[in-house]
Design an enzyme around this catalytic site. Structure first.
Site, short mmCIF file in Angstrom:
data_model
loop_
_atom_site.label_atom_id
_atom_site.label_comp_id
_atom_site.label_asym_id
_atom_site.label_seq_id
_atom_site.Cartn_x
_atom_site.Cartn_y
_atom_site.Cartn_z
N ARG A 34 64.26 54.00 -7.05
CA ARG A 34 65.26 54.39 -7.95
C ARG A 34 64.98 53.87 -8.78
O ARG A 34 65.52 52.35 -7.85
CB ARG A 34 66.30 55.44 -7.62
CG ARG A 34 66.79 56.03 -8.73
CD ARG A 34 68.79 56.27 -8.64
NE ARG A 34 69.40 56.69 -10.23
CZ ARG A 34 70.64 56.57 -10.09
NH1 ARG A 34 71.12 56.38 -9.04
NH2 ARG A 34 71.11 56.93 -11.64
N ASP B 111 74.00 70.80 5.03
CA ASP B 111 73.21 69.30 5.96
C ASP B 111 73.22 69.73 7.71
O ASP B 111 72.54 68.97 8.11
CB ASP B 111 73.44 67.93 5.47
CG ASP B 111 72.56 68.54 3.86
OD1 ASP B 111 72.31 69.43 3.84
OD2 ASP B 111 72.38 67.20 3.83
N ARG C 57 77.97 64.28 -7.77
CA ARG C 57 78.25 64.75 -6.44
C ARG C 57 79.72 64.30 -6.46
O ARG C 57 80.57 64.72 -6.56
CB ARG C 57 77.67 63.80 -5.41
CG ARG C 57 78.44 64.39 -4.00
CD ARG C 57 77.58 64.06 -2.67
NE ARG C 57 78.41 63.99 -1.22
CZ ARG C 57 79.43 63.88 -0.97
NH1 ARG C 57 80.52 62.81 -1.40
NH2 ARG C 57 79.90 63.60 0.12
N ALA D 256 72.12 69.25 -7.47
CA ALA D 256 71.91 70.54 -9.43
C ALA D 256 71.38 71.89 -8.16
O ALA D 256 71.47 72.06 -6.92
CB ALA D 256 70.14 70.32 -9.68
#
Length: 435
Positions: free
Chosen positions: A201, A317, A119, A51
């Site tokens: 998840r 990252d 992504r 996001a």
């Protein structure tokens, strides 16, 4: 001066992820020669969800309008005006869990103004804008040589090949190989570390979500908070399926090295939420018997002392890997990309004879400009994970205090002057040229 003397900067980007490809587009937009070296054999199929805030989108447009156009084609704007944070622990019945008294706090979405995307979809759309030959697959960096005696940086890959470039931007992610070379393999910050948070998840049928949570809660994005865990959930596939992310605090070390995903079980998750409300237990009972456990790594324990050395720098990252609890880790990488593109633009426009010195000055400026804000995000995201799990002492279980802390920290992310960041970086670089 000949055309060759004014040849544009040759930039190597290590890593063909979101930030790497975005940076490549921004540099190509400014006339640079760019090569992206990606370790994988091809583009990923799908990947995780991202996001991007309004600030990040402002950076994208300034970096290269094509980046924002790509995002607009694949992203979904948040359909919700607010997100409610519910008590997942104290309610003793499913009915009590749906009452207004179970709402701890709610947050308006207008400030962060998220656009969410998958992504892989965003990456492929951006990559389609790249000229042929810009990306080289199957190139895993193992070392580089930034000897001042050499006109260019020499890159060494696992397949035995080498390449040269004027400047190297490493966007090779949380387990960055470039970071290990830049800092040294024994440096405490050479590797990201386990954040003591894990995630599970599951995709739950909507009928089961309605049974557990009620119709109203099952059709919007919500979060449930409680001791040592929290649950984020929302409908997908046009409301046919309920997407559930359950995060757990883990007091133990991660004993799987840098493998971030291991097999787990529904019973393991259920054991972790004993004592929680029946609505959360029912949702977890809908998980498949075999689930994956995702370790969350970041750089909070060992922040990098700098993001650049010589003619090589880290971005995204690779520089400041963050946990997901602010939802802004990728946004920091977008800001990195813009600062780098603008500063290298100044180098490219400057005297060719001084390029090596000016590249180093530009990358040092980038590092000094970006390090405070990006590392604040890494630590604050850790704190937010604890806040959601009632482990942050200043807020505890108090909904009003949680909301105030949430809003205070979020404001740092969305209330940000992009133009001021770029202008400040350019001014700092120009001052370094005068020294």
């Amino acid at each position: 001066m000949t055309v060759a003397d004014r040849a544009p900067l040759d930039v190597a980007i290590i890593g063909g992820g979101i930030i790497g490809i975005m940076t490549a587009l921004g540099l190509l937009h400014r006339g640079f020669r760019v090569t992206v070296y990606e370790r994988a054999a091809s583009w990923p199929e799908i990947g995780a969800a991202f996001a991007f805030t309004g600030v990040a989108r402002q950076c994208m447009e300034r970096l290269d309008p094509r980046v924002l156009e790509s995002l607009a084609r694949v992203a979904q704007r948040s359909p919700h005006e607010k997100v409610r944070y519910w008590d997942g622990f104290h309610p003793r019945t499913k009915e009590a869990a749906q009452e207004e008294s179970a709402v701890l706090f709610e947050i308006l979405e207008k400030h962060m103004a998220y656009w969410a995307c998958i992504r892989g979809h965003f990456l492929l759309d951006m990559a389609a804008q790249l000229p042929d030959g810009v990306v080289q697959f199957g190139k895993r960096l193992v070392d580089y040589n930034d000897d001042e005696a050499n006109e260019k940086v020499v890159l060494c890959f696992a397949d035995g090949s080498t390449a040269e470039s004027d400047v190297v931007i490493a966007c090779d992610g949380i387990h960055s190989a470039t970071r290990k070379v830049l800092l040294g393999v024994d440096h405490p910050a050479a590797n990201a570390s386990y954040s003591r948070k894990s995630m599970y998840r599951a995709m739950v049928p909507m009928a089961d979500a309605v049974s557990a949570l009620g119709t109203e809660k099952a059709h919007v994005q919500i979060a449930h908070l409680g001791p040592d865990a929290h649950v984020v959930s929302f409908p997908v596939n046009n409301g046919q399926v309920y997407n559930v992310f359950l995060f757990l605090h883990d007091p133990n070390e991660w004993d799987h090295g840098h493998t971030m995903t291991v097999p787990s079980s529904r019973s393991e998750v259920m054991d972790a939420i004993q004592g929680w409300g029946p609505h959360i237990k029912e949702i977890v009972s809908c998980f498949p018997e075999t689930v994956s456990k995702y370790a969350i790594f970041d750089q909070a324990d060992n922040p990098l002392p700098y993001y650049a050395s010589g003619r090589v720098c880290l971005a995204g990252d690779a520089a400041h890997a963050s946990s997901p609890f602010h939802g802004a880790g990728a946004c920091m990488g977008v800001e990195d990309a813009l600062v780098l593109a603008e500063l290298l633009g100044l180098v490219d426009a400057g005297p060719v004879a001084a390029r090596q010195r000016n590249i180093k000055a530009a990358l040092q400026t980038y590092s000094s400009v970006r390090i405070e804000r990006s590392q604040w995000l890494v630590q604050s995201s850790r704190d937010m994970g604890d806040l959601y799990e009632w482990r942050y002492p200043p807020t505890g279980e108090d909904g009003a205090k949680c909301k105030a802390e949430f809003e205070r920290r979020s404001k740092v992310i969305w209330d940000f002057d992009v133009d001021g960041m770029v202008a400040g970086a350019k001014k700092k670089y120009e001052h370094s040229m005068e020294a």
